[in-house]
Design an enzyme around this catalytic site. Structure first.
Site, PDB file in Angstrom:
ATOM      1  N   HIS A   9       0.825  -1.207   0.000  1.00  0.00           N
ATOM      2  CA  HIS A   9       0.000   0.000   0.000  1.00  0.00           C
ATOM      3  C   HIS A   9       0.864   1.264   0.000  1.00  0.00           C
ATOM      4  O   HIS A   9       2.043   1.233   0.330  1.00  0.00           O
ATOM      5  CB  HIS A   9      -0.915   0.018   1.235  1.00  0.00           C
ATOM      6  CG  HIS A   9      -0.147   0.017   2.519  1.00  0.00           C
ATOM      7  ND1 HIS A   9       0.420   1.157   3.062  1.00  0.00           N
ATOM      8  CD2 HIS A   9       0.181  -0.994   3.351  1.00  0.00           C
ATOM      9  CE1 HIS A   9       1.045   0.847   4.177  1.00  0.00           C
ATOM     10  NE2 HIS A   9       0.923  -0.458   4.377  1.00  0.00           N
ATOM     11  N   GLU A  82      -2.393  -6.978   7.162  1.00  0.00           N
ATOM     12  CA  GLU A  82      -1.078  -7.000   7.798  1.00  0.00           C
ATOM     13  C   GLU A  82      -1.143  -7.879   9.050  1.00  0.00           C
ATOM     14  O   GLU A  82      -2.237  -8.163   9.563  1.00  0.00           O
ATOM     15  CB  GLU A  82      -0.669  -5.562   8.163  1.00  0.00           C
ATOM     16  CG  GLU A  82       0.678  -5.410   8.842  1.00  0.00           C
ATOM     17  CD  GLU A  82       1.832  -5.909   7.995  1.00  0.00           C
ATOM     18  OE1 GLU A  82       2.023  -7.142   7.935  1.00  0.00           O
ATOM     19  OE2 GLU A  82       2.565  -5.079   7.432  1.00  0.00           O
TER      20      GLU A  82
END
Length: 186
Positions: A9, A82
């Site tokens: 990201h 994550e």
């Protein structure tokens, strides 16, 4: 063979401040939005057939910028998140070192020092997700927008080595061949 492009990201303010994010959900900052636009341009000619993303906003925002450029939809998948860093979430390295010195020392030695998810749990989660996603797109190129820890877990699984940390909107390539994930040669 399915080609899997992994992208981290774009930048968040927490990245800039060195804060552990884990499952926390800060959005992209201006730099992150610019990085996502640059990523979209870099990938525009790669023949991407589908875009998948972690459901955390920093990844899904990045994926939407790319998908909009490619004329595709984004499929969000929480399994692409994550690693959960537990009580370290939102803290800087200095704050973790002060509050959790033993865990911080383990982290410096390459182990998981927080009270969140284990490396094995992360790997099982993201590998299973990427294998299922890739199997649904045989002979295609897909984009998976995820997180640094998830990318390292995938690379560790595919090659035995997580590789160097990946920068915001950096990419890495895997392939699924006969149901086996492996690092794609450049």
């Amino acid at each position: 063979m399915t080609r899997i492009l992994l992208a981290r990201h774009g930048e968040t303010d927490w990245n800039r401040l060195g804060r552990w994010q884990g499952h926390a959900d800060p959005p992209l900052n201006e730099a992150g939005l610019s990085q996502a636009a640059e990523l979209a341009e870099r990938l525009a000619g790669d023949g991407i057939a589908a875009v998948y993303s972690s459901d955390l906003v920093r990844a899904s925002e990045t994926a939407r910028v790319v998908a909009d450029r490619l004329g595709l939809d984004v499929v969000e998948d929480a399994r692409l998140r994550e690693i959960d860093v537990g009580s370290w979430s939102g803290l800087t390295r200095a704050e973790v070192e002060q509050r959790f010195p033993e865990g911080y020392a383990r982290w410096l030695d390459g182990e998981i020092g927080h009270d969140g998810e284990t490396r094995e749990e992360l790997t099982e989660r993201v590998v299973g997700a990427v294998e299922r996603i890739a199997a649904a797109h045989p002979e295609n190129t897909i984009l998976v927008v995820t997180h640094g820890g998830a990318i390292r877990a995938l690379r560790r699984h595919a090659a035995g080595d997580p590789g160097d940390p990946i920068e915001n909107c950096g990419t890495s390539s895997l392939e699924l061949v006969d149901g086996v994930l492996r690092v794609r040669a450049a």
